[in-house]
Scaffold this motif. Sequence first.
Motif, PDB file in Angstrom:
ATOM      1  N   ILE A   1      14.293   2.427  21.745  1.00 56.71           N
ATOM      2  CA  ILE A   1      15.195   1.305  22.026  1.00 56.71           C
ATOM      3  C   ILE A   1      14.799   0.087  21.199  1.00 56.71           C
ATOM      4  O   ILE A   1      15.628  -0.502  20.505  1.00 56.71           O
ATOM      5  CB  ILE A   1      15.207   0.968  23.536  1.00 56.71           C
ATOM      6  CG1 ILE A   1      15.657   2.168  24.370  1.00 56.71           C
ATOM      7  CG2 ILE A   1      16.074  -0.254  23.808  1.00 56.71           C
ATOM      8  CD1 ILE A   1      17.056   2.653  24.075  1.00 56.71           C
ATOM      9  N   ARG A   2      13.521  -0.291  21.250  1.00 54.91           N
ATOM     10  CA  ARG A   2      13.078  -1.463  20.487  1.00 54.91           C
ATOM     11  C   ARG A   2      13.158  -1.215  18.986  1.00 54.91           C
ATOM     12  O   ARG A   2      13.477  -2.130  18.222  1.00 54.91           O
ATOM     13  CB  ARG A   2      11.664  -1.855  20.904  1.00 54.91           C
ATOM     14  CG  ARG A   2      11.694  -2.523  22.271  1.00 54.91           C
ATOM     15  CD  ARG A   2      10.377  -3.020  22.787  1.00 54.91           C
ATOM     16  NE  ARG A   2       9.538  -3.668  21.799  1.00 54.91           N
ATOM     17  CZ  ARG A   2       8.223  -3.775  21.918  1.00 54.91           C
ATOM     18  NH1 ARG A   2       7.611  -3.251  22.956  1.00 54.91           N
ATOM     19  NH2 ARG A   2       7.514  -4.393  20.997  1.00 54.91           N
ATOM     20  N   THR A   3      12.888   0.000  18.547  1.00 51.77           N
ATOM     21  CA  THR A   3      12.985   0.330  17.123  1.00 51.77           C
ATOM     22  C   THR A   3      14.416   0.140  16.628  1.00 51.77           C
ATOM     23  O   THR A   3      14.645  -0.455  15.571  1.00 51.77           O
ATOM     24  CB  THR A   3      12.519   1.778  16.862  1.00 51.77           C
ATOM     25  OG1 THR A   3      11.156   1.893  17.270  1.00 51.77           O
ATOM     26  CG2 THR A   3      12.650   2.153  15.399  1.00 51.77           C
ATOM     27  N   LEU A   4      15.380   0.636  17.386  1.00 50.18           N
ATOM     28  CA  LEU A   4      16.787   0.502  16.998  1.00 50.18           C
ATOM     29  C   LEU A   4      17.229  -0.960  17.035  1.00 50.18           C
ATOM     30  O   LEU A   4      17.975  -1.403  16.162  1.00 50.18           O
ATOM     31  CB  LEU A   4      17.676   1.369  17.891  1.00 50.18           C
ATOM     32  CG  LEU A   4      17.485   2.882  17.730  1.00 50.18           C
ATOM     33  CD1 LEU A   4      18.297   3.635  18.771  1.00 50.18           C
ATOM     34  CD2 LEU A   4      17.841   3.342  16.333  1.00 50.18           C
ATOM     35  N   GLU A   5      16.761  -1.706  18.042  1.00 44.21           N
ATOM     36  CA  GLU A   5      17.101  -3.138  18.114  1.00 44.21           C
ATOM     37  C   GLU A   5      16.546  -3.882  16.897  1.00 44.21           C
ATOM     38  O   GLU A   5      17.233  -4.701  16.296  1.00 44.21           O
ATOM     39  CB  GLU A   5      16.549  -3.747  19.404  1.00 44.21           C
ATOM     40  CG  GLU A   5      17.306  -3.329  20.639  1.00 44.21           C
ATOM     41  CD  GLU A   5      16.629  -3.754  21.932  1.00 44.21           C
ATOM     42  OE1 GLU A   5      15.492  -4.291  21.894  1.00 44.21           O
ATOM     43  OE2 GLU A   5      17.229  -3.531  23.000  1.00 44.21           O
ATOM     44  N   ASN A   6      15.296  -3.587  16.520  1.00 44.29           N
ATOM     45  CA  ASN A   6      14.687  -4.218  15.343  1.00 44.29           C
ATOM     46  C   ASN A   6      15.449  -3.865  14.071  1.00 44.29           C
ATOM     47  O   ASN A   6      15.633  -4.705  13.193  1.00 44.29           O
ATOM     48  CB  ASN A   6      13.219  -3.806  15.200  1.00 44.29           C
ATOM     49  CG  ASN A   6      12.343  -4.400  16.278  1.00 44.29           C
ATOM     50  OD1 ASN A   6      12.746  -5.295  17.003  1.00 44.29           O
ATOM     51  ND2 ASN A   6      11.133  -3.877  16.383  1.00 44.29           N
ATOM     52  N   SER A   7      15.893  -2.627  13.981  1.00 43.78           N
ATOM     53  CA  SER A   7      16.654  -2.184  12.812  1.00 43.78           C
ATOM     54  C   SER A   7      17.985  -2.929  12.711  1.00 43.78           C
ATOM     55  O   SER A   7      18.392  -3.360  11.635  1.00 43.78           O
ATOM     56  CB  SER A   7      16.894  -0.676  12.886  1.00 43.78           C
ATOM     57  OG  SER A   7      17.644  -0.243  11.786  1.00 43.78           O
ATOM     58  N   LYS A   8      18.649  -3.119  13.852  1.00 42.54           N
ATOM     59  CA  LYS A   8      19.914  -3.860  13.868  1.00 42.54           C
ATOM     60  C   LYS A   8      19.704  -5.313  13.449  1.00 42.54           C
ATOM     61  O   LYS A   8      20.503  -5.862  12.700  1.00 42.54           O
ATOM     62  CB  LYS A   8      20.548  -3.802  15.261  1.00 42.54           C
ATOM     63  CG  LYS A   8      21.193  -2.486  15.593  1.00 42.54           C
ATOM     64  CD  LYS A   8      21.785  -2.506  16.988  1.00 42.54           C
ATOM     65  CE  LYS A   8      22.304  -1.140  17.371  1.00 42.54           C
ATOM     66  NZ  LYS A   8      22.805  -1.108  18.750  1.00 42.54           N
ATOM     67  N   GLU A   9      18.618  -5.915  13.951  1.00 43.79           N
ATOM     68  CA  GLU A   9      18.312  -7.300  13.583  1.00 43.79           C
ATOM     69  C   GLU A   9      18.053  -7.419  12.088  1.00 43.79           C
ATOM     70  O   GLU A   9      18.517  -8.354  11.444  1.00 43.79           O
ATOM     71  CB  GLU A   9      17.093  -7.796  14.369  1.00 43.79           C
ATOM     72  CG  GLU A   9      17.383  -8.072  15.822  1.00 43.79           C
ATOM     73  CD  GLU A   9      16.140  -8.467  16.607  1.00 43.79           C
ATOM     74  OE1 GLU A   9      15.141  -8.902  15.988  1.00 43.79           O
ATOM     75  OE2 GLU A   9      16.168  -8.323  17.835  1.00 43.79           O
ATOM     76  N   GLN A  10      17.306  -6.462  11.525  1.00 39.38           N
ATOM     77  CA  GLN A  10      17.023  -6.479  10.090  1.00 39.38           C
ATOM     78  C   GLN A  10      18.313  -6.312   9.282  1.00 39.38           C
ATOM     79  O   GLN A  10      18.512  -6.991   8.273  1.00 39.38           O
ATOM     80  CB  GLN A  10      16.016  -5.372   9.723  1.00 39.38           C
ATOM     81  CG  GLN A  10      15.578  -5.384   8.282  1.00 39.38           C
ATOM     82  CD  GLN A  10      14.840  -6.653   7.900  1.00 39.38           C
ATOM     83  OE1 GLN A  10      14.150  -7.266   8.699  1.00 39.38           O
ATOM     84  NE2 GLN A  10      15.003  -7.073   6.662  1.00 39.38           N
TER      85      GLN A  10
END
Length: 155
Positions: free
Chosen positions: A135-144
């Motif tokens: 979940i956090r990995t995907l959120e970080n990817s979206k932010e990037q």
Amino acid sequence: MKEIITNMEDCVWHDVQLVEAKLISLNCEVKDKEDSAATDIITNMAITTKGIAIDESEGYADISINLDSEIFNFKIIQRGEFKIKNNEKIPVEKFEKFLATQGIRILWSYARETVFEISCKMLRKPIMLPTLDVIRTLENSKEQDKKEEQAGIKK
């Protein structure tokens, strides 16, 4: 200790099911055997996933992991083939997004096991990939992605 007991008939199955997982590509190299016993190996890791819909009910997800250090290099691609049950259909674009995001969650454990097993045979200290907080990995990817989009960077 908390224990959960569920009967099979009480389980709610997801409409999209993994039907096969397989290793597509594996490239491993030990660069420096003298240092292969070191315990603190600085390793760079890159992870990518992609989802490919064959049609509205079948597709596959690939997870690609590249591990690189002064001592070794591993490149692995793990693939999961998915089918939608009950003759359901999902629009191709939505299905591909699902495959890319869920592919990392489902296929990570397969790739993690392969890296550990192969590194046991190649290095003095095997490589155990960390547990991934999807979940956090995907959120970080979206932010990037948003930051790059705002900066005008195209992938």
